[in-house]
Motif scaffolding. Structure first.
Motif, mmCIF file in Angstrom:
data_model
loop_
_atom_site.group_PDB
_atom_site.id
_atom_site.type_symbol
_atom_site.label_atom_id
_atom_site.label_comp_id
_atom_site.label_asym_id
_atom_site.label_seq_id
_atom_site.Cartn_x
_atom_site.Cartn_y
_atom_site.Cartn_z
ATOM 1 N N LEU A 193 40.875 33.238 50.575
ATOM 2 C CA LEU A 193 41.103 32.749 49.209
ATOM 3 C C LEU A 193 40.039 31.751 48.781
ATOM 4 O O LEU A 193 39.583 31.773 47.630
ATOM 5 C CB LEU A 193 42.506 32.146 49.081
ATOM 6 C CG LEU A 193 43.604 33.094 48.603
ATOM 7 C CD1 LEU A 193 43.462 33.462 47.165
ATOM 8 C CD2 LEU A 193 43.767 34.310 49.450
ATOM 9 N N PHE A 194 39.606 30.880 49.695
ATOM 10 C CA PHE A 194 38.544 29.939 49.337
ATOM 11 C C PHE A 194 37.225 30.664 49.080
ATOM 12 O O PHE A 194 36.446 30.248 48.222
ATOM 13 C CB PHE A 194 38.388 28.842 50.388
ATOM 14 C CG PHE A 194 39.421 27.758 50.268
ATOM 15 C CD1 PHE A 194 39.613 27.072 49.080
ATOM 16 C CD2 PHE A 194 40.212 27.424 51.354
ATOM 17 C CE1 PHE A 194 40.571 26.083 48.961
ATOM 18 C CE2 PHE A 194 41.180 26.424 51.242
ATOM 19 C CZ PHE A 194 41.353 25.754 50.050
ATOM 20 N N ALA A 196 33.396 32.255 44.873
ATOM 21 C CA ALA A 196 32.680 33.287 44.123
ATOM 22 C C ALA A 196 32.741 33.042 42.616
ATOM 23 O O ALA A 196 31.914 33.575 41.864
ATOM 24 C CB ALA A 196 33.240 34.672 44.464
ATOM 25 N N LEU A 197 33.689 32.227 42.178
ATOM 26 C CA LEU A 197 33.784 31.916 40.751
ATOM 27 C C LEU A 197 32.560 31.157 40.248
ATOM 28 O O LEU A 197 32.273 31.167 39.050
ATOM 29 C CB LEU A 197 35.060 31.128 40.458
ATOM 30 C CG LEU A 197 36.360 31.905 40.637
ATOM 31 C CD1 LEU A 197 37.558 30.985 40.422
ATOM 32 C CD2 LEU A 197 36.418 33.090 39.686
ATOM 33 N N LEU A 198 31.836 30.502 41.141
ATOM 34 C CA LEU A 198 30.603 29.833 40.720
ATOM 35 C C LEU A 198 29.621 30.845 40.125
ATOM 36 O O LEU A 198 28.831 30.497 39.248
ATOM 37 C CB LEU A 198 29.959 29.093 41.892
ATOM 38 C CG LEU A 198 30.703 27.839 42.349
ATOM 39 C CD1 LEU A 198 30.105 27.306 43.644
ATOM 40 C CD2 LEU A 198 30.679 26.766 41.264
ATOM 41 N N GLY A 234 34.620 33.619 34.288
ATOM 42 C CA GLY A 234 34.632 34.044 32.897
ATOM 43 C C GLY A 234 34.555 35.543 32.686
ATOM 44 O O GLY A 234 34.718 36.007 31.563
ATOM 45 N N VAL A 235 34.321 36.318 33.742
ATOM 46 C CA VAL A 235 34.231 37.771 33.582
ATOM 47 C C VAL A 235 35.585 38.457 33.771
ATOM 48 O O VAL A 235 35.707 39.651 33.502
ATOM 49 C CB VAL A 235 33.191 38.402 34.551
ATOM 50 C CG1 VAL A 235 31.824 37.804 34.351
ATOM 51 C CG2 VAL A 235 33.639 38.295 35.994
ATOM 52 N N ARG A 289 41.571 36.027 38.504
ATOM 53 C CA ARG A 289 40.721 36.680 39.503
ATOM 54 C C ARG A 289 41.627 37.151 40.626
ATOM 55 O O ARG A 289 42.305 36.347 41.269
ATOM 56 C CB ARG A 289 39.696 35.672 40.047
ATOM 57 C CG ARG A 289 38.561 36.347 40.792
ATOM 58 C CD ARG A 289 38.613 36.002 42.259
ATOM 59 N NE ARG A 289 37.368 36.378 42.925
ATOM 60 C CZ ARG A 289 37.242 37.453 43.697
ATOM 61 N NH1 ARG A 289 38.263 38.243 43.901
ATOM 62 N NH2 ARG A 289 36.103 37.726 44.284
ATOM 63 N N LEU A 290 41.680 38.447 40.856
ATOM 64 C CA LEU A 290 42.498 38.987 41.933
ATOM 65 C C LEU A 290 41.800 38.747 43.265
ATOM 66 O O LEU A 290 40.588 38.938 43.389
ATOM 67 C CB LEU A 290 42.745 40.479 41.720
ATOM 68 C CG LEU A 290 43.543 40.838 40.467
ATOM 69 C CD1 LEU A 290 43.629 42.357 40.313
ATOM 70 C CD2 LEU A 290 44.924 40.220 40.504
ATOM 71 N N ALA A 291 42.571 38.318 44.244
ATOM 72 C CA ALA A 291 42.026 38.052 45.570
ATOM 73 C C ALA A 291 41.563 39.362 46.208
ATOM 74 O O ALA A 291 42.106 40.433 45.941
ATOM 75 C CB ALA A 291 43.067 37.370 46.449
#
Length: 100
Positions: free
Chosen positions: A36-37, A42-44, A48-49, A59-61
């Protein structure tokens, strides 16, 4: 450059998920957190997508049936909740909107 900020309620969600998986088999709880971390990190690159649900990006894991709900600000990415997708959708909605 944006930073990721995980709210305390999201940290509790992660800890509950870890405890659930650790009770299933020792070591899986730590694998859950690592996975999960990695998804959150990966959001960095990809913040926003994702589709929006209840006013949050979702964001689905990658490896577990969980979703990371977040918001974008000018300076950071705020992780609001990390919820089990197997829950009743109304329960997820209540967790995100604060309605009872």
């Amino acid at each position: 450059m944006r930073q990721i900020r995980i709210l305390s309620i999201a940290m509790r969600d992660l800890e509950q998920g870890r405890n659930f998986y650790e009770a299933q088999q020792p070591g899986i709880g730590d694998y859950f957190l690592d996975s999960l971390f990695a998804d959150i990190d990966a959001l960095l690159l990809y913040a926003g997508v994702h589709e929006q649900h209840f006013g949050y990006y979702r964001r689905l894991a990658t490896r577990f049936p969980f979703a990371v709900y977040y918001r974008l600000n000018a300076d950071d990415i705020e992780i609001w909740r990390v919820l089990d997708c197997r829950r009743n959708p109304l329960r997820i909605q209540r967790a995100l909107t604060g309605s009872s």
